[in-house]
Design a protein around this motif. Structure first.
Motif, PDB file in Angstrom:
ATOM      1  N   ASN A  67       3.987  10.315  -6.872  1.00  0.00           N
ATOM      2  CA  ASN A  67       5.295  10.564  -7.465  1.00  0.00           C
ATOM      3  C   ASN A  67       6.342  10.888  -6.393  1.00  0.00           C
ATOM      4  OD1 ASN A  67       7.100  10.689  -9.579  1.00  0.00           O
ATOM      5  ND2 ASN A  67       6.671  12.844 -10.038  1.00  0.00           N
ATOM      6  N   VAL A  68       6.267  10.124  -5.287  1.00  0.00           N
ATOM      7  CA  VAL A  68       7.224  10.281  -4.187  1.00  0.00           C
ATOM      8  C   VAL A  68       8.033   8.990  -4.093  1.00  0.00           C
ATOM      9  CG1 VAL A  68       7.524  10.649  -1.715  1.00  0.00           C
ATOM     10  CG2 VAL A  68       5.734  11.874  -2.940  1.00  0.00           C
ATOM     11  N   LEU A  69       9.335   9.096  -4.141  1.00  0.00           N
ATOM     12  CA  LEU A  69      10.204   7.930  -4.107  1.00  0.00           C
ATOM     13  C   LEU A  69      10.334   7.410  -2.684  1.00  0.00           C
ATOM     14  CD1 LEU A  69      12.150   5.996  -5.499  1.00  0.00           C
ATOM     15  CD2 LEU A  69      13.976   7.680  -5.106  1.00  0.00           C
ATOM     16  N   LEU A  70       9.941   6.133  -2.487  1.00  0.00           N
ATOM     17  CA  LEU A  70      10.096   5.466  -1.192  1.00  0.00           C
ATOM     18  C   LEU A  70      11.201   4.423  -1.359  1.00  0.00           C
ATOM     19  CD1 LEU A  70       6.329   5.000  -0.208  1.00  0.00           C
ATOM     20  CD2 LEU A  70       7.867   6.855   0.432  1.00  0.00           C
ATOM     21  N   ASP A  71      12.417   4.820  -1.035  1.00  0.00           N
ATOM     22  CA  ASP A  71      13.563   3.962  -1.307  1.00  0.00           C
ATOM     23  C   ASP A  71      13.640   2.742  -0.400  1.00  0.00           C
ATOM     24  OD1 ASP A  71      13.971   5.460   0.906  1.00  0.00           O
ATOM     25  OD2 ASP A  71      15.886   6.347   0.280  1.00  0.00           O
ATOM     26  N   ASN A 127       0.828  -1.209   0.000  1.00  0.00           N
ATOM     27  CA  ASN A 127       0.000   0.000   0.000  1.00  0.00           C
ATOM     28  C   ASN A 127       0.863   1.260   0.000  1.00  0.00           C
ATOM     29  OD1 ASN A 127      -2.302  -1.563   0.040  1.00  0.00           O
ATOM     30  ND2 ASN A 127      -2.584  -1.438   2.252  1.00  0.00           N
ATOM     31  N   SER A 128       1.935   1.255   0.766  1.00  0.00           N
ATOM     32  CA  SER A 128       2.837   2.406   0.793  1.00  0.00           C
ATOM     33  C   SER A 128       3.485   2.615  -0.565  1.00  0.00           C
ATOM     34  CB  SER A 128       3.900   2.204   1.870  1.00  0.00           C
ATOM     35  OG  SER A 128       3.314   2.067   3.155  1.00  0.00           O
ATOM     36  N   ALA A 129       3.874   1.523  -1.220  1.00  0.00           N
ATOM     37  CA  ALA A 129       4.487   1.627  -2.546  1.00  0.00           C
ATOM     38  C   ALA A 129       3.494   2.183  -3.564  1.00  0.00           C
ATOM     39  CB  ALA A 129       4.997   0.262  -2.993  1.00  0.00           C
TER      40      ALA A 129
END
Length: 328
Positions: A162-166, A153-155
């Motif tokens: 358009n926020v990168l979750l590394d 869900n976070s991904a």
């Protein structure tokens, strides 16, 4: 108009006198009146033209105002659409900013839960009690599924904003490895259960239920080759000599009359007695009667006790000749 004015002049006596004279005055008056009338006609025509010009001018002004109003409305509609678009953009920007600010907190929370899951898996792996081990394994599996769903869900949310979750890819790798560990632990528990069954034997009720189903199926799958006639039995009687002519053991007013073995057995099962001795000469039908009573216990009696009292009836056939001391 000239005709009316002429008649009005003709009604005046003095005017008539003048007009009746031979002078040219009447003719000049008539010409003067005609000139005035023409002049008034011209003035009236000019006023009509002016009115028409004013009406045309008003219509043109109204048309111009209508076009201006339509243009104003179109401008207002365009302005509302622009405002709505800007509002959506503002909301999206705010969501992106919030996600960017909270991604560290989300990563911290997921990492803590991942560490707790690893500790739970280690505890389950080191547990020696089979029941506790199974409970811990179930808890670890549930937490792993919940974590997998939250990471996904976070991904998805990060992709939409358009926020990168590394941290997502690394977390997915850890969860995949954890699932492999839990699968291995579950397989080990299954193998351990099989070893326990092999070493300690199968549970008693499991063996009994298999025997009961097999016995009932065998009894009902073949047609009888002979007609069965129930043997008749009698109680011990008042003298305890099993004499049919004796009085009944429990009711001296009744005779110890013979009756079908199944009827006597049903009365015995409904009483408080705990021993029923079926005795007779060889070939009198004791073994056949025993088979019928066994079928009755496994089917009718066991079903009734289960439905009425919630009791599982267990029939344990014992061969007396095989016992060293049948009496004791």
């Amino acid at each position: 108009g000239g005709l009316v004015m002429r008649r009005a002049l003709e009604t005046n006596d003095k005017v008539l006198a003048v007009m009746g004279s031979e002078s040219e005055l009447p003719k000049r008056l008539v010409d003067l009146v005609s000139m005035e009338t023409k002049k008034e006609g011209r003035l009236q025509d000019e006023r009509v033209k002016e009115v028409k010009l004013e009406e045309q001018k008003e219509k043109e002004e109204e048309k111009t105002e209508g076009e201006t109003g339509a243009s104003t409305k179109e401008s207002v509609g365009t302005s509302d659409e622009d405002t709505a678009t800007r509002g959506k953009d503002d909301v999206l920007d705010a969501a992106q900013c919030a996600m960017a600010l909270q991604k560290d907190a989300i990563a911290t929370d997921l990492t803590q839960r991942m560490n707790a899951l690893a500790a739970l898996e280690e505890e389950a792996r080191n547990e020696t009690d089979g029941v506790k081990k199974g409970v811990l394994l179930v808890m670890a599996r549930m937490e792993s599924n919940a974590l997998t769903k939250q990471v996904q869900n976070s991904a998805d949310l990060g992709n939409k904003l358009n926020v990168l979750l590394d941290f997502v890819d690394g977390m997915k790798s850890h969860l995949t490895a954890m699932d492999e560990k839990l699968d291995a632990l579950g397989s080990a528990m299954g193998a351990m259960h099989a070893d326990v069954v092999r070493l300690a034997g199968r549970p008693v009720l499991e063996v009994y239920n298999e025997w009961s189903e097999r016995t009932k199926k065998a009894a009902g799958s073949t047609l009888p080759s002979e007609v069965y006639i129930q043997a008749e039995v009698c109680g011990p009687g008042a003298k305890e000599k099993f004499d049919p002519s004796d009085k009944d053991f429990n009711n001296p007013e009744k005779l110890n009359s013979p009756r079908p073995v199944t009827e006597a057995f049903e009365d015995f099962m409904a009483s408080d007695a705990n021993v029923l001795l079926l005795s007779g000469a060889a070939g009198s039908g004791k073994s056949t009667a025993y088979g019928k009573l066994q079928a009755w216990i496994l089917n009718t009696y066991a079903t009734e006790r289960k439905e009425k009292d919630g009791i599982d009836v267990v029939l344990l056939p014992v061969s007396l000749p095989q016992l060293k001391d049948p009496i004791n």
